[in-house]
Design a protein around this motif. Sequence first.
Motif, PDB file in Angstrom:
ATOM      1  N   CYS A  73       0.855  -1.190   0.000  1.00  0.00           N
ATOM      2  CA  CYS A  73       0.000   0.000   0.000  1.00  0.00           C
ATOM      3  C   CYS A  73       0.893   1.243   0.000  1.00  0.00           C
ATOM      4  O   CYS A  73       2.125   1.136  -0.027  1.00  0.00           O
ATOM      5  CB  CYS A  73      -0.957  -0.049   1.196  1.00  0.00           C
ATOM      6  SG  CYS A  73      -2.424   0.993   0.995  1.00  0.00           S
ATOM      7  N   LYS A  74       0.275   2.409   0.038  1.00  0.00           N
ATOM      8  CA  LYS A  74       1.038   3.661  -0.070  1.00  0.00           C
ATOM      9  C   LYS A  74       2.127   3.737   0.992  1.00  0.00           C
ATOM     10  O   LYS A  74       1.864   3.509   2.169  1.00  0.00           O
ATOM     11  CB  LYS A  74       0.101   4.863   0.069  1.00  0.00           C
ATOM     12  CG  LYS A  74      -0.863   5.017  -1.091  1.00  0.00           C
ATOM     13  CD  LYS A  74      -1.691   6.282  -0.950  1.00  0.00           C
ATOM     14  CE  LYS A  74      -2.891   6.315  -1.872  1.00  0.00           C
ATOM     15  NZ  LYS A  74      -2.640   6.084  -3.270  1.00  0.00           N
ATOM     16  N   GLY A  75       3.342   4.063   0.542  1.00  0.00           N
ATOM     17  CA  GLY A  75       4.478   4.148   1.455  1.00  0.00           C
ATOM     18  C   GLY A  75       5.337   2.900   1.437  1.00  0.00           C
ATOM     19  O   GLY A  75       6.478   2.916   1.911  1.00  0.00           O
ATOM     20  N   ASP A  76       4.803   1.807   0.903  1.00  0.00           N
ATOM     21  CA  ASP A  76       5.614   0.583   0.776  1.00  0.00           C
ATOM     22  C   ASP A  76       6.479   0.614  -0.477  1.00  0.00           C
ATOM     23  O   ASP A  76       7.420  -0.189  -0.606  1.00  0.00           O
ATOM     24  CB  ASP A  76       4.717  -0.660   0.725  1.00  0.00           C
ATOM     25  CG  ASP A  76       4.019  -0.933   2.053  1.00  0.00           C
ATOM     26  OD1 ASP A  76       4.670  -0.751   3.102  1.00  0.00           O
ATOM     27  OD2 ASP A  76       2.832  -1.321   2.032  1.00  0.00           O
ATOM     28  N   SER A  77       6.161   1.499  -1.402  1.00  0.00           N
ATOM     29  CA  SER A  77       6.880   1.594  -2.679  1.00  0.00           C
ATOM     30  C   SER A  77       8.387   1.576  -2.496  1.00  0.00           C
ATOM     31  O   SER A  77       8.916   2.228  -1.586  1.00  0.00           O
ATOM     32  CB  SER A  77       6.530   2.900  -3.378  1.00  0.00           C
ATOM     33  OG  SER A  77       5.257   2.817  -3.907  1.00  0.00           O
ATOM     34  N   GLY A  78       9.063   0.876  -3.388  1.00  0.00           N
ATOM     35  CA  GLY A  78      10.522   0.784  -3.327  1.00  0.00           C
ATOM     36  C   GLY A  78      11.002  -0.359  -2.463  1.00  0.00           C
ATOM     37  O   GLY A  78      12.165  -0.739  -2.520  1.00  0.00           O
ATOM     38  N   GLY A  79      10.118  -0.912  -1.655  1.00  0.00           N
ATOM     39  CA  GLY A  79      10.469  -1.996  -0.751  1.00  0.00           C
ATOM     40  C   GLY A  79      10.449  -3.350  -1.448  1.00  0.00           C
ATOM     41  O   GLY A  79      10.144  -3.457  -2.632  1.00  0.00           O
ATOM     42  N   PRO A  80      10.792  -4.405  -0.687  1.00  0.00           N
ATOM     43  CA  PRO A  80      11.053  -5.717  -1.281  1.00  0.00           C
ATOM     44  C   PRO A  80       9.847  -6.641  -1.450  1.00  0.00           C
ATOM     45  O   PRO A  80       8.940  -6.682  -0.634  1.00  0.00           O
ATOM     46  CB  PRO A  80      12.009  -6.344  -0.253  1.00  0.00           C
ATOM     47  CG  PRO A  80      11.579  -5.750   1.056  1.00  0.00           C
ATOM     48  CD  PRO A  80      11.130  -4.346   0.739  1.00  0.00           C
ATOM     49  N   LEU A  81       9.921  -7.409  -2.567  1.00  0.00           N
ATOM     50  CA  LEU A  81       9.169  -8.650  -2.733  1.00  0.00           C
ATOM     51  C   LEU A  81      10.247  -9.718  -2.816  1.00  0.00           C
ATOM     52  O   LEU A  81      11.021  -9.739  -3.781  1.00  0.00           O
ATOM     53  CB  LEU A  81       8.354  -8.627  -4.026  1.00  0.00           C
ATOM     54  CG  LEU A  81       7.775  -9.970  -4.483  1.00  0.00           C
ATOM     55  CD1 LEU A  81       6.545 -10.355  -3.665  1.00  0.00           C
ATOM     56  CD2 LEU A  81       7.414  -9.947  -5.958  1.00  0.00           C
TER      57      LEU A  81
END
Length: 247
Positions: free
Chosen positions: A193-201
């Motif tokens: 969700c918003k703010g998680d962008s750039g983080g890992p899968l």
Amino acid sequence: IRGGQVSDIREHPWQAAITVYLPRAKSYNFLCGGVLIDSCWILSAAHCFQERFEEKRLRVVLGRTFRLQNSSSEQIFDVEKYWIHEQYDDETYDNDIALLKLKSESGICAIHSPEVLPACLPEPHLALPDWTECEISGYGKEEEFSPFYSERIKRGRVRLWPQERCVSEKLAGRLVTPNMLCAGDTRGLDDACKGDSGGPLVCPNNGRMTLMGLISWGDGCGKKDTPGVYTRVTNFTNWISSKMRAN
Ligand code: 4AZ
């Protein structure tokens, strides 16, 4: 993270929080997630840096379970330089990847600890089976229209979608390119969700959690039958290595 569960940074020691200094507030504000891939190198999403912030305004926080709470395990770095992918498209989010180099005098930046450890990059040709169970993490919102980011890091479980189902019809008509991959919870609960962008899968591969995606975009958060969209990291391993080698 929508759904999912609260977690501990030791479960995602590659998770970074990227902050930007706001002169009017005289404080650092949370901007996006990121992923530690080497002692001095962080991957994130290009769209987080669309405003072309000066490097000296950016700061990267590693090793924190709580987004705003100082911790004895944290390691904080200034940014020496960052690169947005040359073919990043701010309308479609195609090639939504950025690489940050942390600043250090010695050439050593992040020190390995249980709370701070880089993620493995995949081989360029790695293709995992459809519906592989993977994990996302971040300090992002718990609901699309929540005014707050999560104070504690959360994790979610999502499965890799077949690329033939990863189409604009499932994503409010927005274009999906081969540089993107879809992942979602078949139960429709866990999602970025918003703010998680750039983080890992990250996905299990040969007993290691491997970075297959960077959280990029979606149609809301945790909508039924709607996947999250991720930057397809295997398409960028050469871009990443060549930038690291040259810099
Ligand atoms: C965002 O705005 C965002 N559900 C990131 C991921 C998703 C939605 C929104 C995926 O940063």
